[in-house]
Structure formats: structure tokens, C-alpha cells
Design a protein around this motif. Sequence first.
Motif, PDB file in Angstrom:
ATOM      1  N   LEU A  31       0.852  -1.347  -0.021  1.00  0.00           N
ATOM      2  CA  LEU A  31      -0.025  -0.035   0.030  1.00  0.00           C
ATOM      3  C   LEU A  31       0.938   1.200   0.103  1.00  0.00           C
ATOM      4  O   LEU A  31       2.115   1.368   0.526  1.00  0.00           O
ATOM      5  CB  LEU A  31      -0.711  -0.065   1.292  1.00  0.00           C
ATOM      6  N   ILE A  32       0.466   2.312  -0.553  1.00  0.00           N
ATOM      7  CA  ILE A  32       0.941   3.607  -0.425  1.00  0.00           C
ATOM      8  C   ILE A  32      -0.282   4.593   0.082  1.00  0.00           C
ATOM      9  O   ILE A  32      -1.331   4.603  -0.600  1.00  0.00           O
ATOM     10  CB  ILE A  32       1.325   4.049  -1.764  1.00  0.00           C
ATOM     11  N   LEU A  33      -0.039   4.915   1.058  1.00  0.00           N
ATOM     12  CA  LEU A  33      -1.086   5.845   1.753  1.00  0.00           C
ATOM     13  C   LEU A  33      -0.569   7.363   1.526  1.00  0.00           C
ATOM     14  O   LEU A  33       0.472   7.640   1.965  1.00  0.00           O
ATOM     15  CB  LEU A  33      -1.277   5.661   3.131  1.00  0.00           C
ATOM     16  N   LYS A  91       3.980   0.018   2.285  1.00  0.00           N
ATOM     17  CA  LYS A  91       5.257   0.249   2.002  1.00  0.00           C
ATOM     18  C   LYS A  91       5.642   1.694   1.815  1.00  0.00           C
ATOM     19  O   LYS A  91       7.063   1.921   1.771  1.00  0.00           O
ATOM     20  CB  LYS A  91       5.401  -0.491   0.418  1.00  0.00           C
ATOM     21  N   PHE A  92       4.759   3.014   1.580  1.00  0.00           N
ATOM     22  CA  PHE A  92       5.169   4.055   1.286  1.00  0.00           C
ATOM     23  C   PHE A  92       4.021   5.016   1.729  1.00  0.00           C
ATOM     24  O   PHE A  92       2.897   4.620   1.812  1.00  0.00           O
ATOM     25  CB  PHE A  92       5.593   4.573   0.007  1.00  0.00           C
ATOM     26  N   VAL A  93       4.336   6.064   2.393  1.00  0.00           N
ATOM     27  CA  VAL A  93       3.478   7.165   2.686  1.00  0.00           C
ATOM     28  C   VAL A  93       3.650   8.498   2.077  1.00  0.00           C
ATOM     29  O   VAL A  93       5.018   8.922   1.989  1.00  0.00           O
ATOM     30  CB  VAL A  93       3.648   7.396   4.247  1.00  0.00           C
ATOM     31  N   GLY A  94       2.691   9.131   1.532  1.00  0.00           N
ATOM     32  CA  GLY A  94       2.999  10.518   0.815  1.00  0.00           C
ATOM     33  C   GLY A  94       2.785  11.521   1.740  1.00  0.00           C
ATOM     34  O   GLY A  94       1.644  11.438   2.519  1.00  0.00           O
ATOM     35  N   VAL A  95       3.515  12.455   1.843  1.00  0.00           N
ATOM     36  CA  VAL A  95       3.568  13.499   3.008  1.00  0.00           C
ATOM     37  C   VAL A  95       3.602  14.974   2.257  1.00  0.00           C
ATOM     38  O   VAL A  95       4.052  15.834   2.784  1.00  0.00           O
ATOM     39  CB  VAL A  95       4.549  13.264   4.028  1.00  0.00           C
TER      40      VAL A  95
END
Length: 292
Positions: A241-243, A267-271
Motif C-alpha cells: 500500500l501507498i497511503l 510500503k510508502f507514505v505520501g507526505v
Amino acid sequence: EKIFSGFSKTRDNLAVIDELLLYWNLADTDKVLDELEEALLVSDFGPRITIKIVESLREDILAGKLKSGIEIKDALKKSVLDLLTNKGNKTELQLGYRKPAVVMIVGVNGGGKTTSLGKLAYRLKNEGAKILMAAGDTFRAAASDQLEIWAERTGCEIVVAEGEKAKASSVLSQAVKRGKEQGFDIVLCDTSGRLHTNYSLMEELIACLHHEILLVLDGTTGLNMLPQAREFNEVVGITGLILTKLDGSARGGCVVSVVDELGIPVKFVGVGEGVEDLQPFDAEAFVNAIFS
Ligand code: GDP
């Protein structure tokens, strides 16, 4: 690290418990746990996880295992960390050794798919990989234009559909072919936001070789992302998942719900919207960021 500021709104939600814990004594237990429950619910941990956490803290307090506010806070952080890590899922991309590796990015329109693909390309390129983008959303011309902007911004090459009726699967196989011929390490493939409701399109794409299928979920939707994630997972089989948009969201607890319910790793987060605003997901850093 940017990720620490990324969760400021979730942290603000949860900060209400800090003062209570500071002056905690045994007689306050019910009141403090009620407030904690409220704070976790507001942050979108979801009722099931919230109750699990609060009741296990209550048990340990009453059994005399937790004797101060600091011990309670540490136990709280540990239980959230356990929920995030006890599925034993790998958060690193699993790309195998065959070149090019294929990573498909899926998700509904507006969730941040194209932006995440661009940010991921930038990150992987900086790690030394040669990246080829594939504009696999052949339903919207604007999607391919947007991806071309990201290709330029990150200095990556891109394969786009030729002609109006081009199929997504042919764009992808063209990209894989070119990837083999020209020594690309990874093909990052964008897909249509209708993928999960268009079975023939889905079958066509899934039949293509792939190593990872990453589902992009909009973090501002909180717990509402769960049904959507379930649906995509049933249809395409998500590997990670990428949130996104967690920079502005007060609902960071949904990260824990989604991992616990689906057993699929984040796996990744968008900030943020810039090239550098995609972080590998680090459960410990996340817990420290929301309960600082
Ligand atoms: P797509 O339709 O799924 O491809 O979504 P886009 O990539 O076009 O993103 C939709 C909007 O969300 C755009 O305005 C992006 O700039 C914005 N966006 C995407 N990811 C993030 C993020 O992590 N943080 C913030 N603040 N905005 C984001």
C-alpha cells in the motif's frame, strides 16, 4: 525527517492524553482510558483496534504492571507498534532479479496514483535504478499528460499509448520490451482508476508480468478507505500500500486499521506534493511521530 511533521494533525489529536497521563494516578484510570479511547477513535484507529488497545492497558494497569503515566504511554506505543509489525510483512519493494522489474500502481482517480508514481520514480532513481514509466491509464488523455510532466520532472523516460484506442496491456508490454532492450531496471506502470470495476482490463493487465501491485489510498478518507482496499485486493491481489496525503490528515490511525484488517504492508507514505514527499514506511518512526 519530514515524516515527523507529516503526522502533525494526528499527533495533535492524540496529544490530549499526554497531560492526563502526566498527572495520572490509579483513581483516574477510567477517566484517562475514556479520553484515550475517544482520541484513538477520532484519529481513525477504528473501534476494534481501539477497544483492543484500551482494554489491554486497563488489564495491565489493574494488575499493577503499569505504575505510571510514562509506563502507560510506553505500553500504548508498543501495542500500536506490535499491531503494525506482527504480520511480519516486508515493507521493502520485492523486485526479484529479473530485469526489468514491473511495479503496477493502482487506485481510484484522485487518490494520488500519478503523483505517487512520480515520487517513487524519483526515489528509486536516486537509489541508482534506471526507471521507465508506462502510461497505462489509456482512458484519460490527461493522465498520460500528467505522467509526462512527472517523467520530465524526474528525468525518467516514458512509454505512452500510440493512437486513441491503445490498450493498457500493450503499453505495458511495449515498456517491458523496451526495458529489456535498453537495460532498464524497473518499469513503473500507471493504470486506470476503473481497473477494479473493469474485469477484462484487469485480467489483461494482471496477465502481464509484474512484481508488485501497489494500491494507492487517500489518507484523508480515513477508515472509509477500507472497503475500497478490500475490493481492490479481491480483484487484483495487492502486494503493498501507498497511503497518500498523510501530511494534512488527522486520521493517521487508519494506517494501523488497514494493516491489521488486510494484512498487507504499507510500503510508502505520501507526505506532500513535491518529488521528495514519499517516504518508505517505518512503523517505529510512525509511532514516534503520532505519539511524540
Ligand atoms: P490520481 O488521479 O490517483 O492519479 O491522483 P493524482 O496523482 O493526480 O493526485 C490527486 C491530487 O492529490 C493532486 O492534486 C496531488 O498533488 C495531490 N496529492 C497526491 N499525493 C499527495 C500527498 O501525499 N500529499 C498531498 N498534500 N497531496 C497529494
